[in-house]
Design a protein around this motif. Structure first.
Motif, PDB file in Angstrom:
ATOM      1  N   LYS A  84      43.245 -28.970 -35.919  1.00 26.44           N
ATOM      2  CA  LYS A  84      41.863 -28.756 -36.358  1.00 26.44           C
ATOM      3  C   LYS A  84      41.093 -28.027 -35.255  1.00 26.44           C
ATOM      4  O   LYS A  84      41.406 -28.159 -34.069  1.00 26.44           O
ATOM      5  CB  LYS A  84      41.160 -30.087 -36.651  1.00 26.44           C
ATOM      6  CG  LYS A  84      42.000 -31.087 -37.440  1.00 26.44           C
ATOM      7  CD  LYS A  84      42.378 -30.579 -38.820  1.00 26.44           C
ATOM      8  CE  LYS A  84      43.275 -31.601 -39.541  1.00 26.44           C
ATOM      9  NZ  LYS A  84      43.768 -31.095 -40.845  1.00 26.44           N
ATOM     10  N   GLN A  85      40.047 -27.301 -35.670  1.00 23.11           N
ATOM     11  CA  GLN A  85      39.277 -26.531 -34.698  1.00 23.11           C
ATOM     12  C   GLN A  85      37.824 -26.398 -35.141  1.00 23.11           C
ATOM     13  O   GLN A  85      37.533 -26.269 -36.332  1.00 23.11           O
ATOM     14  CB  GLN A  85      39.879 -25.141 -34.513  1.00 23.11           C
ATOM     15  CG  GLN A  85      39.159 -24.294 -33.477  1.00 23.11           C
ATOM     16  CD  GLN A  85      39.810 -22.941 -33.286  1.00 23.11           C
ATOM     17  OE1 GLN A  85      40.920 -22.713 -33.732  1.00 23.11           O
ATOM     18  NE2 GLN A  85      39.116 -22.040 -32.641  1.00 23.11           N
ATOM     19  N   PHE A  86      36.912 -26.401 -34.159  1.00 25.93           N
ATOM     20  CA  PHE A  86      35.477 -26.285 -34.420  1.00 25.93           C
ATOM     21  C   PHE A  86      34.841 -25.350 -33.404  1.00 25.93           C
ATOM     22  O   PHE A  86      35.232 -25.321 -32.246  1.00 25.93           O
ATOM     23  CB  PHE A  86      34.780 -27.646 -34.312  1.00 25.93           C
ATOM     24  CG  PHE A  86      35.513 -28.755 -35.004  1.00 25.93           C
ATOM     25  CD1 PHE A  86      35.301 -29.008 -36.347  1.00 25.93           C
ATOM     26  CD2 PHE A  86      36.426 -29.542 -34.315  1.00 25.93           C
ATOM     27  CE1 PHE A  86      35.982 -30.015 -36.989  1.00 25.93           C
ATOM     28  CE2 PHE A  86      37.109 -30.553 -34.944  1.00 25.93           C
ATOM     29  CZ  PHE A  86      36.894 -30.800 -36.290  1.00 25.93           C
ATOM     30  N   GLN A  87      33.833 -24.619 -33.854  1.00 24.59           N
ATOM     31  CA  GLN A  87      32.995 -23.823 -32.959  1.00 24.59           C
ATOM     32  C   GLN A  87      31.543 -24.012 -33.388  1.00 24.59           C
ATOM     33  O   GLN A  87      31.237 -24.003 -34.584  1.00 24.59           O
ATOM     34  CB  GLN A  87      33.387 -22.344 -33.007  1.00 24.59           C
ATOM     35  CG  GLN A  87      34.790 -22.080 -32.483  1.00 24.59           C
ATOM     36  CD  GLN A  87      35.142 -20.603 -32.439  1.00 24.59           C
ATOM     37  OE1 GLN A  87      34.262 -19.748 -32.474  1.00 24.59           O
ATOM     38  NE2 GLN A  87      36.420 -20.297 -32.360  1.00 24.59           N
TER      39      GLN A  87
ATOM     40  N   ALA B 224      39.199 -28.297 -30.210  1.00 27.50           N
ATOM     41  CA  ALA B 224      40.382 -28.065 -31.028  1.00 27.50           C
ATOM     42  C   ALA B 224      41.490 -29.028 -30.606  1.00 27.50           C
ATOM     43  O   ALA B 224      41.500 -29.524 -29.473  1.00 27.50           O
ATOM     44  CB  ALA B 224      40.876 -26.621 -30.878  1.00 27.50           C
TER      45      ALA B 224
ATOM     46  N   ALA C 157      27.703 -23.342 -37.151  1.00 25.83           N
ATOM     47  CA  ALA C 157      29.003 -23.975 -36.898  1.00 25.83           C
ATOM     48  C   ALA C 157      30.042 -23.458 -37.866  1.00 25.83           C
ATOM     49  O   ALA C 157      29.741 -23.113 -39.011  1.00 25.83           O
ATOM     50  CB  ALA C 157      28.885 -25.486 -37.013  1.00 25.83           C
TER      51      ALA C 157
ATOM     52  N   SER D 124      28.890 -36.220 -42.436  1.00 28.09           N
ATOM     53  CA  SER D 124      28.301 -35.730 -41.193  1.00 28.09           C
ATOM     54  C   SER D 124      26.783 -35.691 -41.305  1.00 28.09           C
ATOM     55  O   SER D 124      26.245 -35.222 -42.312  1.00 28.09           O
ATOM     56  CB  SER D 124      28.835 -34.333 -40.867  1.00 28.09           C
ATOM     57  OG  SER D 124      28.282 -33.857 -39.660  1.00 28.09           O
TER      58      SER D 124
ATOM     59  N   SER E 268      34.304 -24.517 -38.912  1.00 26.86           N
ATOM     60  CA  SER E 268      35.439 -25.415 -38.700  1.00 26.86           C
ATOM     61  C   SER E 268      36.626 -24.957 -39.536  1.00 26.86           C
ATOM     62  O   SER E 268      36.470 -24.462 -40.654  1.00 26.86           O
ATOM     63  CB  SER E 268      35.072 -26.861 -39.051  1.00 26.86           C
ATOM     64  OG  SER E 268      34.757 -26.981 -40.415  1.00 26.86           O
ATOM     65  N   ASP E 269      37.795 -25.129 -38.956  1.00 31.09           N
ATOM     66  CA  ASP E 269      39.059 -24.842 -39.636  1.00 31.09           C
ATOM     67  C   ASP E 269      39.845 -26.143 -39.678  1.00 31.09           C
ATOM     68  O   ASP E 269      40.371 -26.587 -38.660  1.00 31.09           O
ATOM     69  CB  ASP E 269      39.841 -23.756 -38.886  1.00 31.09           C
ATOM     70  CG  ASP E 269      41.194 -23.479 -39.515  1.00 31.09           C
ATOM     71  OD1 ASP E 269      41.429 -23.919 -40.656  1.00 31.09           O
ATOM     72  OD2 ASP E 269      42.023 -22.819 -38.855  1.00 31.09           O
ATOM     73  N   ILE E 270      39.907 -26.772 -40.865  1.00 30.97           N
ATOM     74  CA  ILE E 270      40.697 -27.997 -40.991  1.00 30.97           C
ATOM     75  C   ILE E 270      42.005 -27.725 -41.736  1.00 30.97           C
ATOM     76  O   ILE E 270      42.675 -28.640 -42.201  1.00 30.97           O
ATOM     77  CB  ILE E 270      39.902 -29.115 -41.667  1.00 30.97           C
ATOM     78  CG1 ILE E 270      39.607 -28.794 -43.125  1.00 30.97           C
ATOM     79  CG2 ILE E 270      38.620 -29.406 -40.908  1.00 30.97           C
ATOM     80  CD1 ILE E 270      39.089 -29.993 -43.896  1.00 30.97           C
TER      81      ILE E 270
ATOM     82  N   SER F 190      34.615 -36.189 -45.587  1.00 28.40           N
ATOM     83  CA  SER F 190      33.758 -35.905 -44.443  1.00 28.40           C
ATOM     84  C   SER F 190      32.372 -36.461 -44.721  1.00 28.40           C
ATOM     85  O   SER F 190      31.889 -36.426 -45.856  1.00 28.40           O
ATOM     86  CB  SER F 190      33.680 -34.400 -44.148  1.00 28.40           C
ATOM     87  OG  SER F 190      33.032 -33.717 -45.205  1.00 28.40           O
TER      88      SER F 190
ATOM     89  N   SER G 195      35.389 -37.899 -40.299  1.00 28.21           N
ATOM     90  CA  SER G 195      36.273 -37.052 -41.080  1.00 28.21           C
ATOM     91  C   SER G 195      37.599 -37.755 -41.311  1.00 28.21           C
ATOM     92  O   SER G 195      38.126 -38.444 -40.425  1.00 28.21           O
ATOM     93  CB  SER G 195      36.562 -35.719 -40.366  1.00 28.21           C
ATOM     94  OG  SER G 195      35.451 -34.870 -40.426  1.00 28.21           O
TER      95      SER G 195
END
Length: 341
Positions: free
Chosen positions: A57-60, A208, A74, A306, A76-78, A304, A339
């Motif tokens: 998983k990755q977030f920016q 990530a 933001a 949030s 995110s790649d899940i 999720s 999540s």
């Protein structure tokens, strides 16, 4: 107390034996090289390539604070899908508008796995969000909600982000890189009006890894001016807490590692004040929400929940040299996140 020692950032996060390099880093990791990670299940067997791909998983995240607005963006790649959101908070009117994306993994978004270079984007045309990283310098490009942004986030001379890798669960790891108290330059146009940036500050978040199947965290972030000092603060609990934390105070770019923090609040009361406190009391803050953005998705096997809040911080922070900073109605952000992926 946190570990006060850091190691030079490795060029690659995964070593020649297929294991992540853990600890605090002075500088940025060049590549996560996740293909080289030897990933095993809880019974010690190698995970198949598809499962390994899906478990990453990755977030920016980028936030820009001006005297009149807070802009946050933001991505995110899940793996099952890509998501993104943007919100714009009008400080004086106490109003918030937002936009969001939900894209298939086959098209509509792209992520770079390097915290030091590359480009990530989601959406197209009149509704798009892009983050480029060039030798560690972040650039935000955005068009939606009657706003356009083309901003470069410049760090103070010799300032370093917090960058660390910690074990996650039984067989995973998380790499986090964050920097607060940055100077945004470029163009920010809201409702057709160009916004002055001379007093603006910004921050970014790159996270990530192979996180827990059920992950949750609490988080707080501040970018502000306090007397003659530029203050950046990042506090978190729930992910990076094995051996070291991501809790950091920046004062005019100087990085101070902080101890573990406890977030005390009732998540079922939206206007409830939060209490953020360390064991020895060198961090003792209250946070009172003004507004919030929330998002819930429940597909059973994927969930999720949030909530990101904007509000006022009051209280005391003590840096690693014993200097005290008193916050009085300083505007900032908190988040309460769950999540299941």
């Amino acid at each position: 107390m946190p570990c006060r020692f850091s190691q030079l950032a490795p060029e690659h996060l995964i070593d020649i034996h297929g294991n992540p390099i853990y600890g605090q880093f002075d500088g940025m990791v060049e590549e996560l090289n996740i293909r080289d990670f030897h990933y095993y299940n809880n019974m010690g067997r190698a995970v198949n390539p598809l499962s390994k791909y899906l478990h990453f998983k990755q977030f920016q995240f980028v936030s820009v604070h001006t005297p009149h607005f807070i802009l946050s963006a933001a991505m995110s790649d899940i793996r099952y899908w890509g998501t993104g959101f943007v919100y714009l908070y009008d400080i004086h009117r106490n109003t918030l508008v937002e936009a969001s994306w939900l894209k298939s993994p086959l098209f509509g978004y792209h992520f770079s796995h390097s915290p030091k270079h590359g480009e990530s984007h989601i959406g197209t045309g009149a509704k798009q969000l892009a983050i480029a990283i060039n030798d560690g310098v972040w650039q935000l490009k955005l068009e939606c909600l009657k706003l356009k942004a083309d901003l470069v986030l410049t760090q103070p001379s010799l300032s370093l982000p917090v960058a660390l890798c910690t074990p996650t669960g039984y067989n995973g790891w998380t790499y986090t890189q964050k920097h607060n108290g940055l100077k945004p330059t470029g163009k920010l146009i809201i409702n057709g009006e160009s916004q002055p940036l001379s007093q603006a500050l910004a921050s970014y978040d790159f996270s990530a890894g192979f996180m827990r199947r059920e992950s949750s965290w609490r988080w707080a972030s501040i970018n502000t001016r306090l007397n003659d000092d530029v203050i950046g603060l990042n506090l978190a609990a729930g992910v990076n807490e094995t051996g070291s934390t991501e809790n950091v105070l920046w004062v005019n770019g100087e990085k101070h590692l902080l101890p573990s923090i406890h977030f005390d609040f009732d998540r079922h009361i939206k206007r409830e004040s939060w209490h953020l406190v360390s064991q020895k009391g060198d961090i003792n803050l209250t946070f009172t929400p003004r507004s919030h953005r929330s998002e819930k998705r429940n597909l059973g096997w994927l969930q999720s929940n949030s909530k990101q809040f904007i509000g006022d911080f009051n209280g005391l922070i003590t840096d690693s040299k014993g200097r005290k900073y008193h916050l009085n109605n300083v505007l900032g952000i908190t988040e309460d996140h769950f999540s299941k992926w």
